[in-house]
Scaffold this motif. Structure first.
Motif, PDB file in Angstrom:
ATOM      1  N   LEU A  19       0.741  -1.199  -0.104  1.00  0.00           N
ATOM      2  CA  LEU A  19       0.138   0.115  -0.019  1.00  0.00           C
ATOM      3  C   LEU A  19       0.682   1.335  -0.035  1.00  0.00           C
ATOM      4  N   ASN A  20       2.125   1.260   0.442  1.00  0.00           N
ATOM      5  CA  ASN A  20       3.074   2.175   0.446  1.00  0.00           C
ATOM      6  C   ASN A  20       3.258   2.927  -1.055  1.00  0.00           C
ATOM      7  N   TRP A  21       3.174   2.127  -2.037  1.00  0.00           N
ATOM      8  CA  TRP A  21       3.193   2.510  -3.390  1.00  0.00           C
ATOM      9  C   TRP A  21       2.137   3.571  -3.609  1.00  0.00           C
ATOM     10  N   MET A  22       1.114   3.698  -2.881  1.00  0.00           N
ATOM     11  CA  MET A  22       0.056   4.673  -3.389  1.00  0.00           C
ATOM     12  C   MET A  22       0.204   5.961  -2.972  1.00  0.00           C
ATOM     13  N   SER A  23       1.583   6.331  -2.377  1.00  0.00           N
ATOM     14  CA  SER A  23       2.194   7.637  -2.343  1.00  0.00           C
ATOM     15  C   SER A  23       2.471   8.217  -3.625  1.00  0.00           C
ATOM     16  N   THR A  24       2.645   7.260  -4.493  1.00  0.00           N
ATOM     17  CA  THR A  24       2.833   7.970  -5.825  1.00  0.00           C
ATOM     18  C   THR A  24       1.621   8.306  -6.616  1.00  0.00           C
ATOM     19  N   SER A  79       7.609  17.080 -12.712  1.00  0.00           N
ATOM     20  CA  SER A  79       6.499  17.649 -11.645  1.00  0.00           C
ATOM     21  C   SER A  79       6.353  16.248 -10.904  1.00  0.00           C
ATOM     22  N   MET A  80       6.239  15.285 -11.626  1.00  0.00           N
ATOM     23  CA  MET A  80       5.880  13.945 -10.851  1.00  0.00           C
ATOM     24  C   MET A  80       7.067  13.255  -9.974  1.00  0.00           C
ATOM     25  N   ILE A  81       8.226  13.537 -10.489  1.00  0.00           N
ATOM     26  CA  ILE A  81       9.579  13.159  -9.456  1.00  0.00           C
ATOM     27  C   ILE A  81       9.562  14.259  -8.413  1.00  0.00           C
ATOM     28  N   MET A  82       9.470  15.337  -8.760  1.00  0.00           N
ATOM     29  CA  MET A  82       9.542  16.347  -7.584  1.00  0.00           C
ATOM     30  C   MET A  82       8.521  16.064  -6.587  1.00  0.00           C
ATOM     31  N   PHE A  83       7.297  15.799  -6.842  1.00  0.00           N
ATOM     32  CA  PHE A  83       6.144  15.516  -5.977  1.00  0.00           C
ATOM     33  C   PHE A  83       6.316  14.125  -5.159  1.00  0.00           C
ATOM     34  N   ASN A  84       6.881  13.213  -5.978  1.00  0.00           N
ATOM     35  CA  ASN A  84       7.288  11.851  -4.839  1.00  0.00           C
ATOM     36  C   ASN A  84       8.555  12.136  -4.228  1.00  0.00           C
ATOM     37  N   ASN A  85       9.493  12.966  -4.501  1.00  0.00           N
ATOM     38  CA  ASN A  85      10.782  13.343  -3.594  1.00  0.00           C
ATOM     39  C   ASN A  85      10.053  13.935  -2.357  1.00  0.00           C
ATOM     40  N   PHE A  86       9.425  15.165  -2.523  1.00  0.00           N
ATOM     41  CA  PHE A  86       8.871  15.930  -1.634  1.00  0.00           C
ATOM     42  C   PHE A  86       7.923  15.032  -0.396  1.00  0.00           C
ATOM     43  N   MET A  87       7.127  14.035  -1.217  1.00  0.00           N
ATOM     44  CA  MET A  87       6.431  13.105  -0.308  1.00  0.00           C
ATOM     45  C   MET A  87       7.155  12.458   0.760  1.00  0.00           C
ATOM     46  N   GLY A  88       8.293  11.973   0.254  1.00  0.00           N
ATOM     47  CA  GLY A  88       9.048  11.164   1.041  1.00  0.00           C
ATOM     48  C   GLY A  88       9.706  11.762   2.229  1.00  0.00           C
ATOM     49  N   LEU A  89       9.838  13.319   2.319  1.00  0.00           N
ATOM     50  CA  LEU A  89      10.235  14.086   3.335  1.00  0.00           C
ATOM     51  C   LEU A  89       9.076  14.010   4.595  1.00  0.00           C
ATOM     52  N   PHE A  90       7.774  13.670   4.235  1.00  0.00           N
ATOM     53  CA  PHE A  90       6.963  13.816   5.311  1.00  0.00           C
ATOM     54  C   PHE A  90       6.929  12.466   6.122  1.00  0.00           C
ATOM     55  N   PRO A  91       6.435  12.453   7.457  1.00  0.00           N
ATOM     56  CA  PRO A  91       6.865  11.241   8.217  1.00  0.00           C
ATOM     57  C   PRO A  91       5.579  10.152   7.943  1.00  0.00           C
ATOM     58  N   ILE A  93       5.312   8.325   5.086  1.00  0.00           N
ATOM     59  CA  ILE A  93       5.196   8.404   3.880  1.00  0.00           C
ATOM     60  C   ILE A  93       6.319   7.614   3.114  1.00  0.00           C
ATOM     61  N   PHE A  94       6.115   6.488   2.316  1.00  0.00           N
ATOM     62  CA  PHE A  94       7.052   5.808   1.562  1.00  0.00           C
ATOM     63  C   PHE A  94       7.661   6.629   0.341  1.00  0.00           C
ATOM     64  N   THR A  95       9.038   6.666   0.403  1.00  0.00           N
ATOM     65  CA  THR A  95       9.576   7.402  -0.507  1.00  0.00           C
ATOM     66  C   THR A  95      10.029   6.350  -1.904  1.00  0.00           C
ATOM     67  N   SER A  96       8.961   6.661  -2.811  1.00  0.00           N
ATOM     68  CA  SER A  96       8.931   5.804  -4.242  1.00  0.00           C
ATOM     69  C   SER A  96      10.112   6.004  -4.902  1.00  0.00           C
ATOM     70  N   THR A  97      10.603   7.265  -4.911  1.00  0.00           N
ATOM     71  CA  THR A  97      11.933   7.452  -5.820  1.00  0.00           C
ATOM     72  C   THR A  97      13.244   7.078  -5.222  1.00  0.00           C
ATOM     73  N   SER A  98      13.265   6.550  -4.029  1.00  0.00           N
ATOM     74  CA  SER A  98      14.514   5.806  -3.580  1.00  0.00           C
ATOM     75  C   SER A  98      14.807   4.348  -3.924  1.00  0.00           C
ATOM     76  N   HIS A  99      13.802   4.032  -4.634  1.00  0.00           N
ATOM     77  CA  HIS A  99      13.722   2.630  -5.195  1.00  0.00           C
ATOM     78  C   HIS A  99      14.233   2.509  -6.717  1.00  0.00           C
ATOM     79  N   LEU A 100      14.996   1.447  -7.214  1.00  0.00           N
ATOM     80  CA  LEU A 100      15.456   1.523  -8.399  1.00  0.00           C
ATOM     81  C   LEU A 100      14.358   0.916  -9.126  1.00  0.00           C
ATOM     82  N   SER A 101      13.560   0.353  -8.557  1.00  0.00           N
ATOM     83  CA  SER A 101      12.177  -0.311  -9.340  1.00  0.00           C
ATOM     84  C   SER A 101      11.374   0.863  -9.990  1.00  0.00           C
ATOM     85  N   MET A 102      11.365   1.853  -9.055  1.00  0.00           N
ATOM     86  CA  MET A 102      10.653   3.230  -9.743  1.00  0.00           C
ATOM     87  C   MET A 102      11.510   3.963 -10.692  1.00  0.00           C
ATOM     88  N   THR A 103      12.594   4.220 -10.290  1.00  0.00           N
ATOM     89  CA  THR A 103      13.517   5.337 -11.212  1.00  0.00           C
ATOM     90  C   THR A 103      13.998   4.519 -12.437  1.00  0.00           C
TER      91      THR A 103
END
Length: 225
Positions: A19-24, A79-91, A93-103
């Motif tokens: 479910l953490n991938w829903m942050s994307t 826009s999408m990458i920046m949004f996901n990067n910022f979402m990972g800064l919130f407590p 919330i899963f950081t999807s852009t920190s995974h190679l499967s996303m990048t």
């Protein structure tokens, strides 16, 4: 239970559904609401940023008719990458852009489409890119090998650069945060100040890395023309 330090980047699963991938997709929920908002300074700043990015990407890609509308793709990518990067800064919330499967999912299809389009439509130009201008004849075979390898590793470097930068800052924040309960009050105040400064740095890194990813993708697309 945390198995190792990198376990904080593992998506938690409930009945085999991560479910953490829903942050994307949280950004898609926020888009319809923006149509009902009265234009504010935030929307004006965002629109100005997008217009400036469009002008810059248009300059990088070129003014050929074949590239019309391609800047919209790169602006959406930014826009999408920046949004996901910022979402990972919130407590929590899963950081999807920190995974190679996303990048890699972002970088590999882009690179493959550029290569297929270039080799099918501009074969002579693609061969010309393998030998830089002014290369001595004796070095041409080596330059072809070097340029081929550098071309093949492009999606990997794009993906690893984004994921590594996201992981590095989050790891540092996690390591420093875990030492908090063991510190005295003066050291705890220093730690909180350091964490706030690191969070500001991570916010800047989130913007910079999304911009770098989009600009490099734009530059790769400009080479196929």
């Amino acid at each position: 239970m945390m198995v190792n330090l990198f376990s904080v980047f593992d998506p938690s699963t409930i009945s085999n559904l991560s479910l953490n991938w829903m942050s994307t997709f949280l950004g898609l929920i926020m888009i319809p609401m923006s149509f009902w908002f009265i234009p504010s300074r935030y929307t004006y700043t965002w629109n100005t940023t997008m217009i400036n990015l469009h002008k810059e990407f248009k300059t990088l890609v070129g003014y050929k008719t074949i590239n019309k509308g391609s800047t919209i793709m790169f602006i959406s990518l930014f826009s999408m990458i920046m949004f996901n990067n910022f979402m990972g800064l919130f407590p929590y919330i899963f950081t999807s852009t920190s995974h190679l499967s996303m990048t890699l999912t972002l970088a590999l299809p882009l690179w493959l489409s550029f290569m297929m389009f270039g080799w099918l439509n501009n074969t002579k130009n693609m061969f010309a890119h393998l030998v830089p201008q002014g290369t001595p004849p004796i070095l041409m075979p080596f330059m072809v090998c070097i340029e081929t390898i550098s071309n093949l590793i492009r999606p990997g470097t794009l993906a690893v650069r984004l994921a590594a930068n996201m992981i590095a800052g989050h790891l540092l924040l996690t390591l420093l945060g875990n030492t908090g309960p063991m510190l005295s009050l003066p050291l705890l105040l220093i730690l909180i100040t350091t964490q706030i400064m690191l969070l500001m740095l991570e916010s800047a890194v989130s913007i910079i890395q999304s911009y770098v990813f989009a600009v490099l993708s734009t530059l790769y697309s400009s080479e196929i023309n």
